[in-house]
Design a protein around this motif. Structure first.
Motif, short mmCIF file in Angstrom:
data_model
loop_
_atom_site.label_atom_id
_atom_site.label_comp_id
_atom_site.label_asym_id
_atom_site.label_seq_id
_atom_site.Cartn_x
_atom_site.Cartn_y
_atom_site.Cartn_z
N GLN A 5 0.79 -1.20 -0.04
CA GLN A 5 0.10 0.10 0.00
C GLN A 5 0.94 1.25 0.15
N ASN A 6 0.31 2.37 -0.43
CA ASN A 6 0.96 3.78 -0.32
C ASN A 6 -0.18 4.36 0.35
N ASN A 14 -2.85 7.71 8.31
CA ASN A 14 -2.36 7.02 9.50
C ASN A 14 -1.27 7.56 10.26
N ILE A 15 -1.29 7.50 11.40
CA ILE A 15 -0.35 8.40 12.40
C ILE A 15 -0.11 7.17 13.47
N PHE A 98 2.65 4.31 7.82
CA PHE A 98 2.25 5.70 8.24
C PHE A 98 2.52 6.67 7.43
N ASP A 99 1.78 7.77 7.48
CA ASP A 99 1.84 8.98 6.84
C ASP A 99 2.52 10.28 7.60
N ARG A 100 2.53 10.05 8.91
CA ARG A 100 3.11 10.70 10.04
C ARG A 100 3.67 9.84 11.36
N ASN A 144 13.91 3.49 10.96
CA ASN A 144 12.77 2.73 10.22
C ASN A 144 12.01 3.76 9.38
N TYR A 145 11.91 5.13 9.53
CA TYR A 145 11.10 6.05 8.86
C TYR A 145 11.73 7.10 8.34
#
Length: 179
Positions: A5-6, A14-15, A98-100, A144-145
């Motif tokens: 997904q993206n 998603n946070i 996650f977007d944030r 990781n992000y």
């Protein structure tokens, strides 16, 4: 979690709210969910409710969470979007979830007082305080992000939590799926 997904597939972001225990993750996530009508998922509670644990850790008075099973169980919810996930660990979630990613940080003396009020054992108190002092979770997030999704927020007081909820609410209002 085999999520291919993206964020372009999601209508709402998603946070992940992470940080050392006692930094206000659950309080912040619950307040943010109430204001934004996003779904709050406390991973510890979710794992217990869905029977995704692997026994009890006597040293830390907590359940061992089966991270693979948690990710599998969250897959559809994460693909839908609109989730605020709160947990003290973050390295087992796929980056694409996650977007944030919010890292809450609290002054060690404030954390110590919070741990004491919670009745933490000396070992658990020392371990969690050291985790904050050495910024273990911040380093985990950085490993990781991507930097552009990470935000570090102070969480020493209720005023900080209120300000953080306002900051994140504004970010959610301005969020749009990646193209």
């Amino acid at each position: 979690m085999a999520m291919a997904q993206n964020s372009s597939c999601r209508k709402r972001p998603n946070i992940l709210i992470t940080g050392t225990p006692g930094t206000g993750k659950t309080t912040t996530a619950a307040a943010l969910a109430e204001v934004t009508e996003l779904r709050h998922i406390n991973i510890g509670d979710f794992a217990n409710e869905e029977n995704l644990t692997n026994g009890w850790d006597d040293t830390f008075d907590s359940y061992y969470i089966n991270e693979d099973h948690v990710c599998d169980a969250l897959e559809n919810l994460m693909e839908e979007g609109g989730n605020i996930v709160d947990h003290h660990a973050c390295d087992f979630f796929p980056e694409c979830c996650f977007d944030r990613v919010v890292v809450l940080q609290t002054d060690s003396s404030v954390l110590y007082d919070r741990f004491t009020k919670r009745g933490y054992s000396d070992h658990k108190l020392a371990s969690n305080t050291e985790c904050q002092i050495f910024q273990v979770l911040l380093e985990e997030v950085k490993e990781n992000y991507p930097d552009d999704v990470v935000i570090i927020l102070r969480s020493d007081s209720l005023e900080d939590i209120t300000k953080n909820v306002e900051t994140l609410t504004s970010w959610i209002s301005n969020w749009s799926p990646a193209v």
